[in-house]
Design a protein around this motif. Structure first.
Motif, PDB file in Angstrom:
ATOM      1  N   LYS A 119     138.630 132.112  17.870  1.00 53.52           N
ATOM      2  CA  LYS A 119     139.269 131.111  17.015  1.00 53.52           C
ATOM      3  C   LYS A 119     139.253 129.731  17.678  1.00 53.52           C
ATOM      4  N   ALA A 120     139.376 129.701  18.990  1.00 52.04           N
ATOM      5  CA  ALA A 120     139.286 128.429  19.711  1.00 52.04           C
ATOM      6  C   ALA A 120     137.879 127.850  19.565  1.00 52.04           C
ATOM      7  N   ARG A 121     136.868 128.695  19.624  1.00 56.72           N
ATOM      8  CA  ARG A 121     135.489 128.232  19.419  1.00 56.72           C
ATOM      9  C   ARG A 121     135.298 127.689  18.010  1.00 56.72           C
ATOM     10  N   HIS A 122     135.875 128.364  17.042  1.00 59.26           N
ATOM     11  CA  HIS A 122     135.765 127.904  15.650  1.00 59.26           C
ATOM     12  C   HIS A 122     136.428 126.534  15.492  1.00 59.26           C
ATOM     13  N   GLU A 123     137.604 126.373  16.068  1.00 56.86           N
ATOM     14  CA  GLU A 123     138.300 125.071  16.004  1.00 56.86           C
ATOM     15  C   GLU A 123     137.491 124.008  16.747  1.00 56.86           C
ATOM     16  N   SER A 124     136.881 124.372  17.862  1.00 59.35           N
ATOM     17  CA  SER A 124     136.080 123.398  18.608  1.00 59.35           C
ATOM     18  C   SER A 124     134.855 122.967  17.801  1.00 59.35           C
ATOM     19  N   ASP A 125     134.302 123.868  17.005  1.00 62.67           N
ATOM     20  CA  ASP A 125     133.170 123.496  16.139  1.00 62.67           C
ATOM     21  C   ASP A 125     133.587 122.412  15.150  1.00 62.67           C
ATOM     22  N   ARG A 126     134.799 122.537  14.608  1.00 62.49           N
ATOM     23  CA  ARG A 126     135.315 121.505  13.700  1.00 62.49           C
ATOM     24  C   ARG A 126     135.483 120.176  14.435  1.00 62.49           C
ATOM     25  N   LEU A 127     135.975 120.244  15.662  1.00 63.77           N
ATOM     26  CA  LEU A 127     136.181 119.040  16.461  1.00 63.77           C
ATOM     27  C   LEU A 127     134.843 118.396  16.852  1.00 63.77           C
ATOM     28  N   VAL A 128     133.843 119.205  17.141  1.00 68.12           N
ATOM     29  CA  VAL A 128     132.511 118.677  17.444  1.00 68.12           C
ATOM     30  C   VAL A 128     131.994 117.866  16.251  1.00 68.12           C
ATOM     31  N   LYS A 129     132.149 118.393  15.059  1.00 67.26           N
ATOM     32  CA  LYS A 129     131.712 117.671  13.845  1.00 67.26           C
ATOM     33  C   LYS A 129     132.457 116.346  13.723  1.00 67.26           C
ATOM     34  N   HIS A 130     133.733 116.352  14.062  1.00 67.95           N
ATOM     35  CA  HIS A 130     134.527 115.120  14.018  1.00 67.95           C
ATOM     36  C   HIS A 130     133.993 114.097  15.041  1.00 67.95           C
ATOM     37  N   CYS A 131     133.659 114.558  16.243  1.00 64.35           N
ATOM     38  CA  CYS A 131     133.094 113.660  17.253  1.00 64.35           C
ATOM     39  C   CYS A 131     131.766 113.087  16.797  1.00 64.35           C
ATOM     40  N   ILE A 132     130.924 113.909  16.227  1.00 64.09           N
ATOM     41  CA  ILE A 132     129.620 113.438  15.752  1.00 64.09           C
ATOM     42  C   ILE A 132     129.792 112.400  14.654  1.00 64.09           C
ATOM     43  N   ALA A 133     130.799 112.587  13.814  1.00 66.41           N
ATOM     44  CA  ALA A 133     131.072 111.603  12.751  1.00 66.41           C
ATOM     45  C   ALA A 133     131.465 110.250  13.340  1.00 66.41           C
ATOM     46  N   LEU A 134     132.099 110.245  14.521  1.00 63.37           N
ATOM     47  CA  LEU A 134     132.440 108.974  15.171  1.00 63.37           C
ATOM     48  C   LEU A 134     131.195 108.202  15.572  1.00 63.37           C
ATOM     49  N   TRP A 135     130.130 108.891  15.869  1.00 61.43           N
ATOM     50  CA  TRP A 135     128.908 108.263  16.339  1.00 61.43           C
ATOM     51  C   TRP A 135     128.081 107.648  15.219  1.00 61.43           C
ATOM     52  N   LEU A 136     128.339 108.081  13.996  1.00 63.21           N
ATOM     53  CA  LEU A 136     127.516 107.621  12.869  1.00 63.21           C
ATOM     54  C   LEU A 136     127.968 106.268  12.342  1.00 63.21           C
TER      55      LEU A 136
END
Length: 144
Positions: free
Chosen positions: A127-144
């Motif tokens: 579940k921590a990995r799943h939540e981290s996947d959501r956070l990774v997407k959020h970080c990538i959105a910051l770069w766009l």
């Protein structure tokens, strides 16, 4: 250290974990911290070479003033690092902290509540990995 210096020009994102906790020290208190640290740790591994994981901060919240004082401290740290890290993200478990930081123009992400499972269980880690996947997407959105 040599590896970090070699990657310095590519690391442009700071993730700052901030865990807001109550005054009652119990298993849930520790679980909140472990959850936030585990999620952010997985994000750091997935975005190695682009992201710097700041030292986690724990805020003991007796009253709303505790969050304000911590918010000012966090904002001071972020403002001091913004030249080095153009993308800064505070990851927290507290909506009041998130709101206060957003008023200071600081990007935030609120992690989901930790799962019911024990912190050393396979399900907790999944579940921590799943939540981290959501956070990774959020970080990538910051770069766009």
């Amino acid at each position: 250290m040599e590896q970090m210096i070699g990657m310095e020009e590519y690391v442009d994102t700071l993730v700052y974990p901030v865990c807001v906790l109550g005054t009652c020290w119990d298993i849930n208190w520790v679980k909140q911290q472990l959850w936030l640290e585990r999620v952010c740790g997985y994000v750091e591994r997935q975005l190695t070479g682009r992201l710097f994981l700041f030292q986690p901060l724990s805020v003991i919240s007796k009253k709303e003033s505790s969050v304000k004082i911590a918010c000012d401290f966090i904002a001071q740290n972020i403002y001091g690092l913004i030249d080095r890290f153009p993308h800064c993200l505070v990851v927290t478990n507290d909506s009041a902290m998130s709101t206060a930081l957003m008023k200071k123009q600081i990007n935030t992400y609120i992690v989901s509540a930790p799962p019911e499972e024990k912190t050393d269980s396979k399900t907790f880690l999944e579940k921590a990995r799943h939540e981290s996947d959501r956070l990774v997407k959020h970080c990538i959105a910051l770069w766009l």
